[in-house]
Write a protein that holds these residues in place. Structure first.
Motif, short mmCIF file in Angstrom:
data_model
loop_
_atom_site.label_atom_id
_atom_site.label_comp_id
_atom_site.label_asym_id
_atom_site.label_seq_id
_atom_site.Cartn_x
_atom_site.Cartn_y
_atom_site.Cartn_z
N GLN A 1 5.68 5.43 -5.00
CA GLN A 1 6.03 5.46 -6.42
C GLN A 1 5.13 6.45 -7.16
N TRP A 2 3.84 6.40 -6.89
CA TRP A 2 2.93 7.36 -7.52
C TRP A 2 3.31 8.79 -7.12
N ARG A 3 3.69 8.97 -5.87
CA ARG A 3 4.04 10.31 -5.39
C ARG A 3 5.21 10.89 -6.19
N SER A 4 6.13 10.04 -6.58
CA SER A 4 7.31 10.52 -7.32
C SER A 4 6.94 11.03 -8.72
N LEU A 5 5.78 10.63 -9.25
CA LEU A 5 5.33 11.10 -10.56
C LEU A 5 4.22 12.15 -10.47
N TYR B 1 0.84 -1.20 0.00
CA TYR B 1 0.00 0.00 0.00
C TYR B 1 0.88 1.25 0.00
N VAL B 2 1.84 1.30 0.90
CA VAL B 2 2.71 2.47 1.01
C VAL B 2 3.74 2.49 -0.12
N TYR C 1 2.26 13.70 9.55
CA TYR C 1 1.23 13.17 10.45
C TYR C 1 1.81 12.84 11.83
N THR C 2 3.10 12.79 11.91
CA THR C 2 3.78 12.60 13.19
C THR C 2 5.18 13.17 13.06
N PHE D 1 6.06 2.56 8.74
CA PHE D 1 5.97 3.48 7.60
C PHE D 1 6.36 4.92 7.95
N PRO D 2 7.57 5.11 8.51
CA PRO D 2 7.97 6.49 8.85
C PRO D 2 8.09 7.39 7.63
N GLU D 3 8.45 6.82 6.47
CA GLU D 3 8.59 7.64 5.26
C GLU D 3 7.27 8.30 4.88
N PHE D 4 6.17 7.65 5.22
CA PHE D 4 4.85 8.20 4.93
C PHE D 4 4.38 9.09 6.07
N MET D 5 4.37 8.57 7.27
CA MET D 5 3.80 9.29 8.41
C MET D 5 4.59 10.54 8.75
#
Length: 297
Positions: free
Chosen positions: A184-188, A178-179, A294-295, A285-289
């Motif tokens: 990957q989508w975020r990079s585009l 999921y993350v 979010y934190t 998932f620290p790269e996301f949160m």
């Protein structure tokens, strides 16, 4: 189409008129494609579809489009690729309804896996194309920039995603994919919309989306589309509504309660109420949160 009609009246075989006839024949062909679409009826679902149907589904207003609509000279592809339970269906419908409000023809689709053939075929209709999708494939990195100037995504606090997964009975936790797919989508991505901001101030997010897509709009247009989005109903059958892509129970009571509440806090919009799972998400998932704020680190 009036110039196409002139073409039908050309009779003299002179070189000047021959060149004019060629030009008007081209315009007639283009006009015919605009009225009926190169895909024609083959693009439309026959009503016997399944949950993952990849055919075209237009609503009652979209099916009335005619020469008075602003048909694009160069149809554009808009990819809506936010992950599940992150506001991606809002994003898809927001883009679709903005075009409808402005009377700009736009075909909308769900496509599980994008290919060059699928994109090329759908872009031949004469209308803009909006595609909703989720999963990432490695070939997208090279392929999609060639087809689209607008790759728009959404993101949401993963605690809210898990809470939503549990509410609809999909899963108890998030898979690593999921993350990974989202990053990957975020990079585009050319635009990344925060779910919590959509709930707090949907009109502002609509205006930013319209600006990003190059759509001329007024405050009245934004207000109308905002109302249309609020009026969308979840599907009342086992699968999704094929036009809106809304599933049964798609929108939670909490989301409806906080809609347009400018002071709604992230925690109230993402009520996981499971400390063990919350700590797991922060650790996995620290790269996301952390990356999305979010934190703290």
């Amino acid at each position: 189409m009036h110039r196409a009609i002139q073409f039908l009246r050309l009779a003299a075989p002179s070189q000047q008129r021959g060149c004019q006839a060629q030009l008007l024949c081209h315009e007639y062909s283009r006009g015919w494609r605009r009225y009926f679409g190169k895909l024609g009826a083959t693009a439309d679902c026959d009503g016997r579809c399944h949950a993952e149907c990849e055919q075209r589904h237009l609503d009652t207003v979209e099916r009335t489009r005619d020469s008075s609509w602003a048909w694009p000279e160069e149809p554009q592809l808009i990819v809506c690729a936010g992950p599940e339970r992150s506001g991606s269906t809002w994003l898809f419908n927001a883009a679709r309804l903005l075009h409808r409000q402005l009377r700009v023809p736009c075909d909308s689709y769900w496509i599980h896996t994008l290919t060059e053939d699928k994109l090329t075929e759908r872009l031949s209709s004469g209308a803009h194309v909006i595609i909703k999708t989720h999963l990432w494939e490695p070939q997208y990195r090279e392929m999609l920039p060639r087809f689209s100037r607008h790759i728009v995504i959404t993101h949401r606090d993963l605690r809210g995603v898990v809470a939503s997964y549990r509410r609809v009975g999909w899963a108890r936790s998030l898979p690593r994919k999921y993350v990974d797919d989202h990053m990957q989508w975020r990079s585009l991505a050319t635009l990344d919309v925060k779910y919590e901001n959509v709930v707090r101030d949907g009109k502002l997010q609509l205006a930013e989306l319209a600006s990003h897509l190059g759509l001329p709009f007024s405050d009245g247009d934004i207000a109308a589309v905002h109302r249309d989005l609020a009026d969308l109903q979840s599907s009342r059958r086992a699968g999704p509504d094929q036009v809106t892509k809304l599933w049964p129970g798609h929108i939670s009571i909490d989301t409806k309660k906080y809609m347009d509440c400018a002071d709604a806090e992230d925690a109230g919009l993402n009520p996981l109420e499971d400390e063990t799972e919350e700590q797991s998400l922060l650790k996995r998932f620290p790269e996301f949160m952390v990356g999305y704020g979010y934190t703290s680190a």
